[in-house]
Design a protein around this motif. Structure first.
Motif, PDB file in Angstrom:
ATOM      1  N   GLU A 198       0.821  -1.209   0.000  1.00  0.00           N
ATOM      2  CA  GLU A 198       0.000   0.000   0.000  1.00  0.00           C
ATOM      3  C   GLU A 198       0.859   1.265   0.000  1.00  0.00           C
ATOM      4  O   GLU A 198       0.551   2.242  -0.690  1.00  0.00           O
ATOM      5  CB  GLU A 198      -0.931  -0.009   1.218  1.00  0.00           C
ATOM      6  CG  GLU A 198      -2.036  -1.052   1.111  1.00  0.00           C
ATOM      7  CD  GLU A 198      -2.842  -1.190   2.395  1.00  0.00           C
ATOM      8  OE1 GLU A 198      -2.410  -0.619   3.422  1.00  0.00           O
ATOM      9  OE2 GLU A 198      -3.876  -1.875   2.369  1.00  0.00           O
ATOM     10  N   LEU A 225       2.232   1.858  -3.479  1.00  0.00           N
ATOM     11  CA  LEU A 225       1.207   2.378  -4.378  1.00  0.00           C
ATOM     12  C   LEU A 225       0.944   3.861  -4.106  1.00  0.00           C
ATOM     13  O   LEU A 225       0.808   4.659  -5.041  1.00  0.00           O
ATOM     14  CB  LEU A 225      -0.081   1.572  -4.228  1.00  0.00           C
ATOM     15  CG  LEU A 225      -0.024   0.117  -4.712  1.00  0.00           C
ATOM     16  CD1 LEU A 225      -1.351  -0.580  -4.445  1.00  0.00           C
ATOM     17  CD2 LEU A 225       0.326   0.041  -6.194  1.00  0.00           C
ATOM     18  N   ARG A 226       0.878   4.217  -2.828  1.00  0.00           N
ATOM     19  CA  ARG A 226       0.639   5.636  -2.488  1.00  0.00           C
ATOM     20  C   ARG A 226       1.795   6.516  -2.977  1.00  0.00           C
ATOM     21  O   ARG A 226       1.569   7.606  -3.499  1.00  0.00           O
ATOM     22  CB  ARG A 226       0.464   5.784  -0.971  1.00  0.00           C
ATOM     23  CG  ARG A 226      -0.842   5.234  -0.450  1.00  0.00           C
ATOM     24  CD  ARG A 226      -1.135   5.743   0.958  1.00  0.00           C
ATOM     25  NE  ARG A 226      -2.210   5.009   1.565  1.00  0.00           N
ATOM     26  CZ  ARG A 226      -2.062   3.976   2.396  1.00  0.00           C
ATOM     27  NH1 ARG A 226      -0.839   3.595   2.739  1.00  0.00           N
ATOM     28  NH2 ARG A 226      -3.096   3.354   2.906  1.00  0.00           N
ATOM     29  N   CYS A 243      -8.031   0.288  -5.383  1.00  0.00           N
ATOM     30  CA  CYS A 243      -6.783   1.038  -5.216  1.00  0.00           C
ATOM     31  C   CYS A 243      -6.779   2.308  -6.059  1.00  0.00           C
ATOM     32  O   CYS A 243      -6.305   3.365  -5.617  1.00  0.00           O
ATOM     33  CB  CYS A 243      -5.585   0.155  -5.566  1.00  0.00           C
ATOM     34  SG  CYS A 243      -5.284  -1.186  -4.374  1.00  0.00           S
ATOM     35  N   GLN A 244      -7.303   2.224  -7.268  1.00  0.00           N
ATOM     36  CA  GLN A 244      -7.327   3.400  -8.129  1.00  0.00           C
ATOM     37  C   GLN A 244      -8.303   4.458  -7.622  1.00  0.00           C
ATOM     38  O   GLN A 244      -8.078   5.653  -7.814  1.00  0.00           O
ATOM     39  CB  GLN A 244      -7.684   2.987  -9.561  1.00  0.00           C
ATOM     40  CG  GLN A 244      -6.537   2.250 -10.244  1.00  0.00           C
ATOM     41  CD  GLN A 244      -6.829   1.921 -11.693  1.00  0.00           C
ATOM     42  OE1 GLN A 244      -7.877   1.394 -12.027  1.00  0.00           O
ATOM     43  NE2 GLN A 244      -5.878   2.211 -12.565  1.00  0.00           N
ATOM     44  N   GLN A 246      -8.841   4.929  -4.402  1.00  0.00           N
ATOM     45  CA  GLN A 246      -8.221   5.474  -3.199  1.00  0.00           C
ATOM     46  C   GLN A 246      -6.994   6.316  -3.497  1.00  0.00           C
ATOM     47  O   GLN A 246      -6.665   7.232  -2.734  1.00  0.00           O
ATOM     48  CB  GLN A 246      -7.820   4.317  -2.254  1.00  0.00           C
ATOM     49  CG  GLN A 246      -8.981   3.472  -1.758  1.00  0.00           C
ATOM     50  CD  GLN A 246      -9.917   4.244  -0.863  1.00  0.00           C
ATOM     51  OE1 GLN A 246      -9.481   4.939   0.055  1.00  0.00           O
ATOM     52  NE2 GLN A 246     -11.218   4.156  -1.135  1.00  0.00           N
ATOM     53  N   LEU A 267      -2.498   6.666  -9.910  1.00  0.00           N
ATOM     54  CA  LEU A 267      -1.980   5.294  -9.973  1.00  0.00           C
ATOM     55  C   LEU A 267      -2.200   4.744 -11.379  1.00  0.00           C
ATOM     56  O   LEU A 267      -3.275   4.912 -11.958  1.00  0.00           O
ATOM     57  CB  LEU A 267      -2.703   4.433  -8.931  1.00  0.00           C
ATOM     58  CG  LEU A 267      -2.040   3.124  -8.501  1.00  0.00           C
ATOM     59  CD1 LEU A 267      -0.635   3.374  -7.991  1.00  0.00           C
ATOM     60  CD2 LEU A 267      -2.895   2.460  -7.425  1.00  0.00           C
ATOM     61  N   SER A 280      -3.670 -10.183  -0.073  1.00  0.00           N
ATOM     62  CA  SER A 280      -3.924  -8.735  -0.088  1.00  0.00           C
ATOM     63  C   SER A 280      -5.055  -8.352  -1.044  1.00  0.00           C
ATOM     64  O   SER A 280      -5.840  -7.443  -0.758  1.00  0.00           O
ATOM     65  CB  SER A 280      -2.651  -7.975  -0.473  1.00  0.00           C
ATOM     66  OG  SER A 280      -1.634  -8.175   0.478  1.00  0.00           O
ATOM     67  N   TRP A 294      -8.276  -5.864  -0.321  1.00  0.00           N
ATOM     68  CA  TRP A 294      -8.558  -4.656  -1.108  1.00  0.00           C
ATOM     69  C   TRP A 294      -9.877  -4.751  -1.864  1.00  0.00           C
ATOM     70  O   TRP A 294     -10.544  -3.744  -2.083  1.00  0.00           O
ATOM     71  CB  TRP A 294      -7.419  -4.397  -2.097  1.00  0.00           C
ATOM     72  CG  TRP A 294      -6.118  -4.072  -1.429  1.00  0.00           C
ATOM     73  CD1 TRP A 294      -5.945  -3.576  -0.172  1.00  0.00           C
ATOM     74  CD2 TRP A 294      -4.810  -4.240  -1.975  1.00  0.00           C
ATOM     75  NE1 TRP A 294      -4.606  -3.422   0.101  1.00  0.00           N
ATOM     76  CE2 TRP A 294      -3.882  -3.818  -0.981  1.00  0.00           C
ATOM     77  CE3 TRP A 294      -4.316  -4.705  -3.193  1.00  0.00           C
ATOM     78  CZ2 TRP A 294      -2.510  -3.844  -1.189  1.00  0.00           C
ATOM     79  CZ3 TRP A 294      -2.946  -4.734  -3.397  1.00  0.00           C
ATOM     80  CH2 TRP A 294      -2.059  -4.303  -2.416  1.00  0.00           C
TER      81      TRP A 294
END
Length: 251
Positions: A93, A96-97, A125-126, A128, A132, A193, A197
């Motif tokens: 995570e 990614l951030r 994820c995209q 959040q 990305l 994971s 997510w």
């Protein structure tokens, strides 16, 4: 350039200790230095004792992080090292951030999980993390023909950060066998994971993780794991014996 990690040993398996894993990996990603990241826990360590191929992959990995509570406690109590646990999902995570914030355009790929899980995880994820660049996803359930198409996709798209969620030891062995397809990428086995997510499963409450009891919550969610959890007491006994034997040899 970041300082190289300190290398310690847990039951003969290497563990790399440093304060800034994400920063170190981002440097390697930017430099195009291919990297295999192993998230080591007690269960994987015991498996490696019985699986020579897995042990070899761990030994050859550029980065082995202390993911499990058993590994961390071994380093703290038996080797007197100041080590903080680095859960693989948190490392993933943070990476990614960082990529989203820096907007480097680095390409990310998710592979593994049940049908649609990796795609849902990527969508989450995209949502959040703005900026990305997830260029593809693929389920972990497929035919040999589909796997060959996956290899072709990776070869053509050349993602720079690849998360593989196939479970231990399958994901570690798969990465070792296929990392030549994207030789400049950072490859990380992320276990379950994608399930977290995607909302398929919940992660343990923070207070359990902070007290090294995340495994207990996992057992509560998946009672069928009890056989695998037998690796924990086995690891504890072997770690103590291994440490005593090492001390006697040194004295």
């Amino acid at each position: 350039m970041s300082k190289s990690p300190k290398v310690l040993s847990v039951l003969g398996m290497p563990v790399h200790v440093m304060t800034n894993y994400p920063g170190w990996l981002l440097e390697r990603l930017q430099q195009g230095r291919g990297t295999h990241v192993i998230t080591l826990n007690a269960e994987m360590t015991i498996q490696a004792e019985r699986n020579g191929s897995l042990a070899q992959v761990i030994q050859n990995a550029e980065l082995v992080i202390p993911d499990g509570a058993g590994v961390v406690l071994y380093l703290r109590w038996l080797l007197w090292q100041k080590v903080q646990r680095c859960p693989g999902i948190e490392l993933a995570e943070k990476l990614l951030r960082e990529l989203g914030q820096k907007q480097t355009g680095a390409k990310v790929f998710f592979y593994g999980g049940a049908p649609e899980v990796a795609a849902k995880a990527a969508e989450f994820c995209q949502q959040q993390i703005s900026g990305l660049n997830i260029v593809g996803t693929h389920s972990g359930y497929h035919s040999q023909e589909e796997e060959e198409k996956l290899r072709q996709t990776l070869t053509q798209s050349q993602p720079q950060l690849i998360f593989v969620g196939l479970g231990v030891p399958r994901q570690e062995l798969w990465i070792a066998q296929n990392r030549h397809l994207c030789p400049q990428a950072v490859w990380i086995g992320v276990g379950g994971s994608f399930d977290i997510w995607s909302g398929t499963k919940n992660r343990a409450p923070a207070w359990l993780g902070n007290n090294n009891l995340e495994w207990l919550y996992r057992l509560y969610q998946e009672p069928w794991r009890w056989r695998r959890m037998l690796a924990l007491p086995e690891f504890a006994v072997k770690a103590f014996v291994y440490h005593l034997t090492a001390r006697s040899v040194m004295s």
